[in-house]
Design a protein around this motif. Structure first.
Motif, PDB file in Angstrom:
ATOM      1  N   ASN A 240      37.504  42.196  43.192  1.00 20.33           N
ATOM      2  CA  ASN A 240      38.858  42.069  42.680  1.00 20.33           C
ATOM      3  C   ASN A 240      39.321  40.632  42.658  1.00 20.33           C
ATOM      4  O   ASN A 240      40.130  40.238  41.823  1.00 20.33           O
ATOM      5  CB  ASN A 240      39.822  42.888  43.534  1.00 20.33           C
ATOM      6  N   SER A 241      38.864  39.880  43.616  1.00 21.51           N
ATOM      7  CA  SER A 241      39.280  38.479  43.651  1.00 21.51           C
ATOM      8  C   SER A 241      38.300  37.739  44.533  1.00 21.51           C
ATOM      9  O   SER A 241      37.527  38.326  45.278  1.00 21.51           O
ATOM     10  CB  SER A 241      40.702  38.358  44.198  1.00 21.51           C
TER      11      SER A 241
ATOM     12  N   PRO B 296      38.134  34.653  47.501  1.00 20.16           N
ATOM     13  CA  PRO B 296      36.760  34.584  47.976  1.00 20.16           C
ATOM     14  C   PRO B 296      36.196  35.955  48.367  1.00 20.16           C
ATOM     15  O   PRO B 296      36.924  36.843  48.769  1.00 20.16           O
ATOM     16  CB  PRO B 296      36.857  33.673  49.204  1.00 20.16           C
ATOM     17  N   LEU B 297      34.922  36.045  48.253  1.00 14.48           N
ATOM     18  CA  LEU B 297      34.257  37.270  48.632  1.00 14.48           C
ATOM     19  C   LEU B 297      34.139  37.317  50.150  1.00 14.48           C
ATOM     20  O   LEU B 297      34.049  36.280  50.799  1.00 14.48           O
ATOM     21  CB  LEU B 297      32.855  37.326  48.024  1.00 14.48           C
ATOM     22  N   PRO B 298      34.137  38.497  50.701  1.00 16.08           N
ATOM     23  CA  PRO B 298      33.861  38.580  52.139  1.00 16.08           C
ATOM     24  C   PRO B 298      32.433  38.100  52.408  1.00 16.08           C
ATOM     25  O   PRO B 298      31.539  38.260  51.587  1.00 16.08           O
ATOM     26  CB  PRO B 298      34.021  40.081  52.433  1.00 16.08           C
TER      27      PRO B 298
ATOM     28  N   ARG C  20      23.850  38.928  50.349  1.00 22.44           N
ATOM     29  CA  ARG C  20      24.165  38.856  48.923  1.00 22.44           C
ATOM     30  C   ARG C  20      23.206  37.913  48.235  1.00 22.44           C
ATOM     31  O   ARG C  20      22.972  36.806  48.691  1.00 22.44           O
ATOM     32  CB  ARG C  20      25.595  38.365  48.736  1.00 22.44           C
TER      33      ARG C  20
ATOM     34  N   LEU D  77      30.906  43.817  41.857  1.00 25.44           N
ATOM     35  CA  LEU D  77      32.292  43.927  41.377  1.00 25.44           C
ATOM     36  C   LEU D  77      33.226  43.408  42.453  1.00 25.44           C
ATOM     37  O   LEU D  77      33.086  43.767  43.618  1.00 25.44           O
ATOM     38  CB  LEU D  77      32.640  45.393  41.080  1.00 25.44           C
TER      39      LEU D  77
END
Lengths: 554, 180
Positions: free
Chosen positions: B50-51, B53-55, B60, B48
């Motif tokens: 919120n926006s 770019p992802l950290p 991952r 999930l």
């Protein structure tokens, strides 16, 4: 002689059928209850030995405790003035209570008692004596009693059953054992009567009643709508020491000098705030006890909370009295009005109480703080946890960690210009700014604003337009009188579709969260103006519009 | 890694990872839980955000399907999604991106018109699904659909690839599709 003749008492036999001698210890005197042909002189009031007159005499106490008296008991004060001697019969127990004197016999009026018109022609001709305490005093007391009793009755009927004991205890007028004797399980009317009897036994006067009213209002603050006023001194003046007694006497004196008939009562509560109750009368009429104004003044602060009163003409006088009594020069209405006095206090006094700790910056993610269940399935991975922590921190910095004061409306006046990519539009060429009124409403406005960023509906930090609501001066919690229609539907976006007028999500064309009715819904314009309590949808992040000058109502 | 690329990591055995991007965490979380409720042959992971770019996170797994959740009641969510789309590599749009619009059933609360999201989905050549994520039954149905799409995008369904699915999902009677 007519003791055994119960036909004389269609409303029930008297409780004492015997003819005891005059109860000297109970009765101070006798009055003959007589018809007009036998006016009694007041001087006959003192006790008489023997009850011999030309007519047959009956002594004893008529029991009025009969439940059949209920309709009359309720109407005891209706039309019951000393002039009409009807209905002045109250329901009393035959316990050692002084009887009310039904009519001032010295006046020689016809006593038409509700006890029985049936009794009148025959019974009264025999003459009746009624036994009571010092009737002269009771005449005066009865005169007050009717108004006081009615006021007391209405006050007690207002109090919900579960709060009666606590309010009476706080009132501190009836003694402990008297309070114990009150039976709370009976119907409200009978409970009221019982309390009225107890109070009359203690000779309650208007001041005591006013005190009860103050206590009631203190417990039920939300019943009144409170305005906030701020007083100020001239710059350079010394801070005077506040003396409660002096303030009270000065306040009362000023009001009484201006208006002959005012009733002013004070009550100081534990937090050193003085609650003032003012009942207004005119030069010729008694104070109207049913439309009082309440003032809450915190002596260490320049703030006063005044309940809105339907008598508008009294407001300047009240302000004048407050100013002079508290030695200030000016009183100004802050645009804050609410039913929640504690919330108003929290807002107003925040300038004095810095309660939140700004050093506590690392706040761990709390369960349920974002509306999330932290017991997630292990296969669900949250990205952006740092972002969430940042949002939480920013929200906490803006709003503080304590619960927000409860506000229900916030209203802004906004002047803005229309911004459009399409040049040459009618609205874009307009010289004067567009004046808008923005109204937020919510059962708990500040909590809703606080939860915007964590819920993901808005960016953190929130727009200063919203957070400025926390600052005192830019608030205007009034009921709007109109909503200006801002034609923002076609505001330079690619959406050509006309928004149906029911959608109040805002368009952001003119700027800000504008509650607008689009140009295409003329039929509903009145409906918008009239609606006052619309539940707001999610508030959107405010984009910055060009040359927006928010002017708050000052 | 500021841009999400579809093929920059090796796939894990039998694992399918979906990324839900949307501003309202409550909705995303409920959808994720619905997706994980049913049994599935593949091992599912739901991320999930919120926006974008992802950290950056080396652990991952490879993302097989991105679903952008837009709440039609909130322009903020559309704005965030549009910003996030810049951080997605163009090869994702070959069937591995899907748009999900919620809140269309309450027309009076919608501040984004349906056409906006339709045009957005058309611009990115990706399927658009409408769903009411607040209603349990709709959410469950949508979750099942997404799980099926995810399995296809992860390659767990023999004979169907993400691109096949994309062309199958393209609605033939939509006026927008005629332009493509």
């Amino acid at each position: 002689s007519d003791a055994g003749d119960l036909t004389r008492f269609p409303y029930g036999a008297p409780t004492t059928t015997s003819h005891p001698p005059i109860h000297r210890e109970q009765c101070g005197g006798l009055v003959r209850w007589a018809g007009p042909e036998q006016p009694l002189a007041a001087s006959k009031a003192p006790r008489r030995e023997g009850l011999q007159t030309r007519r047959a005499v009956w002594t004893g106490q008529v029991g009025f405790n009969d439940a059949r008296w209920a309709p009359e008991g309720g109407e005891r004060t209706k039309g019951a003035s000393p002039q009409s001697s009807t209905g002045a019969v109250s329901r009393r127990s035959t316990a050692a209570e002084p009887w009310p004197e039904p009519s001032p016999p010295g006046v020689g009026r016809d006593f038409t008692c509700r006890l029985g018109s049936a009794l009148r022609p025959t019974a009264l001709s025999a003459g009746r004596w009624l036994c009571f305490e010092t009737w002269a005093r009771s005449i005066r007391a009865r005169k007050m009693d009717e108004n006081i009793a009615e006021f007391l009755r209405r006050s007690i009927l207002k109090i919900p059953l579960h709060a009666i004991k606590t309010i009476l205890k706080t009132w501190d007028f009836l003694s402990e054992d008297q309070l114990e004797t009150i039976n709370l399980r009976q119907r409200k009317e009978s409970l009221t009567q019982e309390i009225i009897l107890l109070c009359e036994g203690k000779n309650a006067n208007l001041d005591d009643m006013a005190l009860l009213d103050i206590v009631y209002t203190q417990v039920h603050r939300h019943k009144k709508l409170w305005d906030v006023f701020q007083m100020s001194k001239e710059p350079g003046e010394d801070v005077d020491l506040f003396d409660m007694k002096q303030f009270q006497t000065s306040f009362k004196k000023i009001l009484q000098r201006a208006l002959k008939n005012v009733a002013v009562n004070f009550r100081v509560d534990q937090k050193n705030a003085v609650w003032i109750r003012v009942a207004w009368g005119t030069q010729h009429s008694q104070p109207n006890q049913y439309k009082p104004t309440f003032v809450v003044y915190y002596p260490q602060t320049p703030y006063v909370f005044i309940s809105t009163c339907p008598l508008k003409s009294t407001v300047p006088l009240l302000h004048q009295a407050l100013k002079v009594a508290s030695k200030h020069h000016q009183i100004v209405h802050l645009n804050l009005r609410s039913r929640h006095l504690d919330s108003l206090k929290a807002i107003v006094f925040r300038e004095y109480n810095q309660t939140f700790d700004s050093h506590n910056t690392t706040v761990p993610l709390q369960e349920g703080s974002f509306g999330l269940d932290m017991n997630l399935d292990s296969n669900i991975i949250l990205e952006n946890t740092e972002e969430k922590e940042r949002i939480q921190r920013v929200t906490q910095d803006t709003f503080g960690a304590y619960p927000q004061p409860q506000l229900e409306f916030a209203q802004y006046k906004l002047e803005t210009r229309f911004k459009s990519d399409i040049s040459g539009g009618i609205l874009a060429d307009r010289k004067e700014p567009l004046r808008c009124l923005i109204k937020f409403s919510s059962p708990h406005l500040l909590e809703a604003l606080k939860s915007l960023a964590p819920a993901g509906i808005a960016d953190a930090p929130l727009s200063p337009l919203l957070t400025s609501a926390l600052r005192l001066r830019q608030f205007c919690l009034c009921f709007p009188s109109y909503v200006v229609a801002v034609a923002a539907a076609g505001a330079g976006t690619e959406r050509g579709a006309w928004r149906p007028c029911g959608s109040h999500g805002g368009h952001g064309g003119g700027g800000g969260c504008v509650r607008s009715s689009g140009p295409g819904c003329p039929g509903h314009a009145d409906e918008h103006a009239g609606s006052r309590r619309r539940r707001l949808g999610p508030v959107e992040a405010v984009g910055v519009a060009a040359s927006r000058q928010p002017t708050a109502t000052g | 890694m500021s841009v999400l690329r579809p093929m920059d990591k090796l796939p894990d055995l039998n694992r399918a990872t979906i990324l839900l991007v949307g501003t309202e965490d409550a909705l995303l979380q409920q959808l994720a839980e619905s997706m994980l409720k049913d049994d599935c042959a593949s091992e599912l992971r739901v991320h999930l955000a919120n926006s974008l770019p992802l950290p950056s996170d080396a652990n991952r797994p490879r993302i097989d399907l991105i679903v952008f959740v837009i709440n039609l009641h909130s322009k903020h969510s559309l704005q965030k999604v549009e910003e996030s789309l810049n951080h997605v590599d163009s090869r994702f749009f070959l069937g591995k991106v899907c748009f999900l619009a919620t809140g269309a059933e309450r027309e009076s609360h919608c501040s984004i018109h349906r056409n906006t999201v339709i045009k957005l989905a058309h611009t990115y050549r990706s399927p658009l699904l409408f769903c009411d994520l607040k209603v349990e039954s709709c959410r469950a149905t949508m979750a099942q659909r997404l799980v099926r799409m995810l399995q296809i995008c992860a390659g767990h369904v023999p004979g169907v690839s993400a691109l096949n699915l994309l062309s199958l999902l393209r609605c033939s009677d939509s006026p927008l599709s005629k332009e493509s």
